[in-house]
Scaffold this active site. Sequence first.
Site, PDB file in Angstrom:
ATOM      1  N   HIS A 189      21.784  53.980  18.557  1.00  0.00           N
ATOM      2  CA  HIS A 189      22.692  54.633  18.221  1.00  0.00           C
ATOM      3  C   HIS A 189      22.203  56.324  18.065  1.00  0.00           C
ATOM      4  O   HIS A 189      23.168  57.099  17.975  1.00  0.00           O
ATOM      5  CB  HIS A 189      23.454  54.144  17.040  1.00  0.00           C
ATOM      6  N   GLU A 432      40.637  46.749  28.168  1.00  0.00           N
ATOM      7  CA  GLU A 432      38.987  46.537  28.455  1.00  0.00           C
ATOM      8  C   GLU A 432      38.878  45.133  28.856  1.00  0.00           C
ATOM      9  O   GLU A 432      37.796  44.898  29.042  1.00  0.00           O
ATOM     10  CB  GLU A 432      38.351  47.156  27.538  1.00  0.00           C
ATOM     11  N   ASP A 456      33.743  48.289  29.159  1.00  0.00           N
ATOM     12  CA  ASP A 456      33.803  46.971  28.959  1.00  0.00           C
ATOM     13  C   ASP A 456      34.723  46.379  30.162  1.00  0.00           C
ATOM     14  O   ASP A 456      34.209  45.284  30.663  1.00  0.00           O
ATOM     15  CB  ASP A 456      34.634  46.561  27.676  1.00  0.00           C
ATOM     16  N   CYS A 503      38.979  56.121  28.880  1.00  0.00           N
ATOM     17  CA  CYS A 503      38.063  56.452  27.574  1.00  0.00           C
ATOM     18  C   CYS A 503      36.723  56.028  27.861  1.00  0.00           C
ATOM     19  O   CYS A 503      35.883  56.324  26.918  1.00  0.00           O
ATOM     20  CB  CYS A 503      38.661  56.322  26.067  1.00  0.00           C
TER      21      CYS A 503
END
Length: 584
Positions: A189, A432, A456, A503
């Site tokens: 991250h 997704e 995803d 997105c």
Amino acid sequence: MIQALGASQGIAIGKAFVLPHWEWELPDQKIDVADLAKEFDRLYEGIDRSKTEINQMRTELDEVVGSEEASIFDAHLAILEDPVFMNEIQGIIQRQYKVAEVAVKEAIDHFVTMFDLLDDEYMKERAIDIKDVGNRLLKHLLGVPDISLPEDTQPFVLVVRELSPSQLVHLKPELVLGIVTMVGSPTSHAAIMARAFGIPMVMGVEGKLEQPIGTGDLLIIDGVTGLLQVEPSSEMVSRYTEMRKRQNVAREQLLTIAEVPSVTQDGVSLTLAANISSLKELEAALSNGAEGVGLFRTEFLYMDRGRFPSEEEQFEVYRAVAQKLKGETVIIRTLDIGGDKQLDYYELPEEENPFLGFRAIRFSLERKDLFKTQLRAILRASEYGDVQIMYPLITSLDEVREANEVLAEAKRELSVEGKPYRLDTKAGIMIEVPAAVMIADLLAEEVSFFSIGTNDLIQFTLAVDRMNEKISHMYEPFHPTILRMIRTVTNAAKAQGIPVSICGELAGDVNALPIWLGLGIEELSLSAQAILPVKESMLRTKAADCRILLEELFRCKTAVEIRALTHQFHAEAALAPNHMHPLL
Ligand code: PEP
Ligand code: MG
């Protein structure tokens, strides 16, 4: 020259600031009873010096990286005044006749081990503080040289063993030229956030250095190639300075279109919103011309602390984002935890297939208490802008209805409590999962918007784990199936008259732009760095050409053919004049 992992693009040239990671040899001797008082004096003197130094660092850091980061030192000062910690040290000196250094080291080890054993992230963070402050005290007792921030607070290259997202969040990006970490991977991250802030970063340097990097050493890092050079030759400095200049010129040129409307040559507009995961990332997004936020990943709000964030804490952040957007839309995605995103303070069950497991909306619908807290915070923020809610990983209409029931309950509660919120706050869903694609027509009847999460969707449609290196070549966004999936969803949304956006990371791929324009998609949500390259490409493109291309793309039978056509299209468009900005 050291070959590490490139984690965030860009070249940084500057003096290193090494965050201390202390390891020293301790004196192996006992003290005489007669010298006990002297040993205590040494201890107290060390404590005083540590406090003075911490206060100094606090002031310096306040200017360098901001008051939030500097406030860490308040916690350090409190430890030096903590009777339990101090009693432990004094007890070891008094009862075991050990020198102050050894007593301090044993006390640190004692508390750190104790806190580390606790399954509580907050206590684990306190263990890090104790280690840090204890080591500072040790440094003064041993009389080893001072470590200070770079003089005159010039921007620096931060060298650190590892970096947590919360540490990164507190840094002022304009003062951190680059980041070098000893351990960690580009998928961490911290790396995702460095990319969001546009800070060059290389990782995984451990074991590759002949000698440790020292504060003040001159460094060059290249976040694309993963290169790290300590004390480079002047020839190398000029070469990389030149390269950096060229990159900066290209970036500066792009910044000139930040305010230019995102319309094609034939006048079709495509909103370019941003993906963010914190308030800080919003600033980077806005300076890149983001038109609203199409995806606010709220997971990081939950990850950067030792417990679930309260309604008030969440409300403050959501409200701040809404206010900064001055009426432009922010779509707040409810907690998408699970899969590769874990909470240190809450144990999710061990799972064989965590990506297919207890995550996202499934978690929220099981923990409705937490879900409602988040919804209440979002609803309250809706008073301050155009705030919309998005549920992740929807696979059925039942999930949407159940989530909306919790939303209705949150609204009822707020009404009873007299807390204001926008009654008509929209709730939409991520598409997704293939199941959602196949029932997009049914879902469209009951939700306010769709946002297609290609990250995803690609992994689930192609049955290719997005984290698995071995099959990463099969993770193919330009697979004919993916095109068809996106068309199905778009058509369902249009038939029902609801907006649809993209997105996932694919939205930021300039080669995919003609697909969106050809399908008539009206909004993309991208990472901050991708906004301007996509806009630049759009300014050279005609939507009418994209529609023609799209027909060809749907006749293609393989991803290779689709890629070839989209690349060719992009290359040709790149030669076309930019109608809004002839200089580019
Ligand atoms: C996606 O899956 O495309 C998406 C945007 O969500 P995330 O990357 O957070 O899973
Ligand atoms: Mg997703």
